[in-house]
Design a protein around this motif. Structure first.
Motif, PDB file in Angstrom:
ATOM      1  N   UNK A  92      44.974  63.587  13.059  1.00  0.00           N
ATOM      2  CA  UNK A  92      43.795  64.429  13.695  1.00  0.00           C
ATOM      3  C   UNK A  92      42.782  64.987  13.126  1.00  0.00           C
ATOM      4  N   UNK A  93      42.181  63.705  12.257  1.00  0.00           N
ATOM      5  CA  UNK A  93      41.012  63.546  12.044  1.00  0.00           C
ATOM      6  C   UNK A  93      39.839  62.253  12.702  1.00  0.00           C
ATOM      7  N   UNK A  94      41.202  61.120  13.665  1.00  0.00           N
ATOM      8  CA  UNK A  94      40.413  60.231  14.054  1.00  0.00           C
ATOM      9  C   UNK A  94      40.658  58.680  13.320  1.00  0.00           C
ATOM     10  N   UNK A  95      41.218  59.014  12.113  1.00  0.00           N
ATOM     11  CA  UNK A  95      42.004  58.311  11.227  1.00  0.00           C
ATOM     12  C   UNK A  95      40.532  57.049  10.581  1.00  0.00           C
ATOM     13  N   UNK A  96      39.399  58.062  10.832  1.00  0.00           N
ATOM     14  CA  UNK A  96      37.863  57.491  10.079  1.00  0.00           C
ATOM     15  C   UNK A  96      38.189  56.194   9.159  1.00  0.00           C
ATOM     16  N   UNK A  97      37.100  55.275   8.844  1.00  0.00           N
ATOM     17  CA  UNK A  97      37.266  54.182   8.181  1.00  0.00           C
ATOM     18  C   UNK A  97      37.022  55.094   6.827  1.00  0.00           C
ATOM     19  N   UNK A  98      37.527  54.707   6.323  1.00  0.00           N
ATOM     20  CA  UNK A  98      37.747  55.401   4.849  1.00  0.00           C
ATOM     21  C   UNK A  98      36.718  55.239   3.853  1.00  0.00           C
ATOM     22  N   UNK A  99      35.245  53.695   4.297  1.00  0.00           N
ATOM     23  CA  UNK A  99      34.716  54.225   3.295  1.00  0.00           C
ATOM     24  C   UNK A  99      32.894  55.205   4.002  1.00  0.00           C
ATOM     25  N   UNK A 100      33.661  55.479   5.377  1.00  0.00           N
ATOM     26  CA  UNK A 100      32.127  56.706   6.048  1.00  0.00           C
ATOM     27  C   UNK A 100      32.762  57.987   5.661  1.00  0.00           C
ATOM     28  N   UNK A 101      34.282  58.040   5.694  1.00  0.00           N
ATOM     29  CA  UNK A 101      34.844  59.108   5.201  1.00  0.00           C
ATOM     30  C   UNK A 101      34.384  60.713   4.555  1.00  0.00           C
ATOM     31  N   UNK A 103      33.401  65.108   2.766  1.00  0.00           N
ATOM     32  CA  UNK A 103      34.207  65.490   2.265  1.00  0.00           C
ATOM     33  C   UNK A 103      33.532  66.680   4.181  1.00  0.00           C
ATOM     34  N   UNK A 104      32.334  66.643   4.108  1.00  0.00           N
ATOM     35  CA  UNK A 104      32.289  67.483   5.682  1.00  0.00           C
ATOM     36  C   UNK A 104      33.255  67.292   6.756  1.00  0.00           C
ATOM     37  N   UNK A 105      33.363  66.022   7.022  1.00  0.00           N
ATOM     38  CA  UNK A 105      35.099  65.592   7.780  1.00  0.00           C
ATOM     39  C   UNK A 105      36.145  66.709   8.001  1.00  0.00           C
ATOM     40  N   UNK A 108      35.026  70.136   8.402  1.00  0.00           N
ATOM     41  CA  UNK A 108      35.276  70.301   9.936  1.00  0.00           C
ATOM     42  C   UNK A 108      36.784  70.262  10.122  1.00  0.00           C
ATOM     43  N   UNK A 109      37.925  69.939   9.614  1.00  0.00           N
ATOM     44  CA  UNK A 109      39.240  69.613  10.574  1.00  0.00           C
ATOM     45  C   UNK A 109      40.012  70.490   9.996  1.00  0.00           C
ATOM     46  N   UNK A 110      39.438  71.082   8.983  1.00  0.00           N
ATOM     47  CA  UNK A 110      39.959  72.188   7.601  1.00  0.00           C
ATOM     48  C   UNK A 110      39.715  73.576   8.421  1.00  0.00           C
ATOM     49  N   UNK A 111      38.496  73.537   9.160  1.00  0.00           N
ATOM     50  CA  UNK A 111      37.637  75.027   9.576  1.00  0.00           C
ATOM     51  C   UNK A 111      38.977  75.484  11.416  1.00  0.00           C
ATOM     52  N   UNK A 112      39.055  74.030  12.076  1.00  0.00           N
ATOM     53  CA  UNK A 112      39.271  73.917  13.403  1.00  0.00           C
ATOM     54  C   UNK A 112      41.122  74.397  13.180  1.00  0.00           C
ATOM     55  N   UNK A 148      36.097  61.395  -2.313  1.00  0.00           N
ATOM     56  CA  UNK A 148      34.679  62.532  -1.779  1.00  0.00           C
ATOM     57  C   UNK A 148      34.769  63.596  -1.151  1.00  0.00           C
ATOM     58  N   UNK A 149      36.875  63.759  -1.737  1.00  0.00           N
ATOM     59  CA  UNK A 149      36.722  65.399  -2.050  1.00  0.00           C
ATOM     60  C   UNK A 149      36.859  66.098  -3.129  1.00  0.00           C
ATOM     61  N   UNK A 150      36.172  65.500  -4.055  1.00  0.00           N
ATOM     62  CA  UNK A 150      36.342  65.905  -5.485  1.00  0.00           C
ATOM     63  C   UNK A 150      34.810  67.039  -5.210  1.00  0.00           C
ATOM     64  N   UNK A 151      34.413  66.960  -4.930  1.00  0.00           N
ATOM     65  CA  UNK A 151      33.253  68.519  -5.126  1.00  0.00           C
ATOM     66  C   UNK A 151      33.495  69.021  -3.954  1.00  0.00           C
ATOM     67  N   UNK A 152      34.222  69.521  -3.054  1.00  0.00           N
ATOM     68  CA  UNK A 152      34.810  70.207  -1.857  1.00  0.00           C
ATOM     69  C   UNK A 152      36.235  71.377  -2.699  1.00  0.00           C
ATOM     70  N   UNK A 153      35.451  72.458  -2.621  1.00  0.00           N
ATOM     71  CA  UNK A 153      36.321  73.824  -3.403  1.00  0.00           C
ATOM     72  C   UNK A 153      37.078  74.340  -2.403  1.00  0.00           C
TER      73      UNK A 153
END
Length: 335
Positions: A92-101, A103-105, A108-112, A148-153
């Motif tokens: 659903x997130x477009x399977x991004x490169x892990x290195x570029x992934x 928190x904001x991605x 955005x996925x969560x909001x949708x 990358x998700x450590x600081x995302x509440x």
């Protein structure tokens, strides 16, 4: 040219690690010194990797999920279902490169997802699953960067009052289940009411797990076995039921839909998201209302932390009773 004559001497200007590597410059009085230093630096690159350019990590999010599942997730009870959820999230997130992934991605996925009607609770669980993938790969040495998700509440969920069945509702439910025509549903329900077991734990019981007045729950959500005492009458009822209907070790067949039908016939209105779990809440609520100990309840329910069990504390007869005599109005009246 890596070495050239300048006004101040002989300058060495090289990138020993390649075009993307570290660049160094240094000026010497003689060309011989410059050549000697250049050879030294080129030799140093072979020994110290930090001089070489950082290679791009071409792995996708799904690659990290596969690593997590192979080395950790496959050993979890819900490992397969969790992997399916994670793969669907990545897609659903477009399977991004892990290195570029970033928190904001995920935000955005969560909001949708929420706009489509998915609950905040579900999104918190998905976030925890993906955060765990990065954490486990970091522990295993497969991921060298930060999570990358450590600081995302996560979303703060408003705690809902836990519902439970009254004695009259329990009688009505058991009577309705008798009419459903399922051989096992009443017995599974009684086990949940008598022990606080989850529906799946009771439904998957084997006869060998019932002995000496105890039910031993092994396949539990917390992965920790626990034993809960039952009455002699219930133990006898379960043993006789097994002898009558089951030729195998397993006591029961799947009866979830039969329970749903029983709830419908009993005309019980349950909170959203609660069906069979109402039985576990009912056990815990009545346990505390009858004067049970909160620490004992924690062990019976198999909660990892007391924070999960403390939700039932307000049902205790003595809960916060000091408020009646220690409040300022009561003290004023005494004076």
């Amino acid at each position: 040219m890596t070495i050239k004559k300048t006004q101040t001497g002989w300058q060495v200007n090289i990138q020993p690690g390649g075009r993307s590597g570290k660049r160094v410059k240094k000026t010497f009085a003689s060309k011989a010194e410059a050549l000697s230093w250049e050879r030294y630096i080129r030799a140093k690159v072979q020994l110290e990797p930090e001089w070489a350019p950082v290679k791009k990590d071409q792995r996708r999010l799904t690659d990290l999920v596969d690593l997590w599942h192979r080395h950790h997730g496959s050993g979890l009870r819900d490992g397969e279902s969790r992997k399916r959820i994670l793969i669907a999230m990545c897609a659903a997130m477009g399977d991004p490169y892990a290195e570029r992934f970033a928190a904001d991605e995920f935000a955005e996925y969560r909001l949708k997802r929420i706009e489509k009607g998915i609950t905040q609770n579900t999104m918190n669980r998905e976030q925890a699953y993906l955060r765990a993938v990065f954490n486990e790969n970091i522990r295993l040495g497969h991921w060298k960067k930060e999570n990358p998700l450590t600081k995302l509440r996560s979303f703060k969920i408003q705690e809902r009052e836990l519902s439970y069945l009254t004695h009259s509702q329990i009688k009505t439910l058991l009577a309705s289940l008798e009419k459903v025509g399922c051989r096992d549903v009443v017995h599974i329900t009684k086990i949940c009411l008598a022990t606080g077991a989850r529906w799946g734990e009771a439904e998957e019981l084997r006869i060998s797990q019932i002995r000496n007045g105890l039910i031993q729950f092994v396949q539990t959500k917390s992965s920790k076995a626990r034993a809960v005492p039952i009455t002699e009458d219930l133990e006898t009822e379960l043993i006789q039921h097994h002898e009558k209907v089951s030729p195998t070790e397993r006591l029961f067949q799947s009866s979830y839909e039969a329970f749903r039908e029983g709830i419908r016939l009993a005309k019980l209105l349950l909170p959203r998201g609660q069906l069979t779990h109402i039985l576990r809440h009912t056990f815990a609520s009545h346990f505390m209302m009858n004067g049970g100990n909160i620490l004992t309840l924690q062990r019976i329910l198999g909660h990892h932390s007391l924070a999960m069990t403390i939700r039932y504390a307000h049902l205790s007869p003595d809960h916060l009773q000091e408020a009646k005599r220690l409040n300022p109005l009561a003290q004023l009246n005494e004076r």
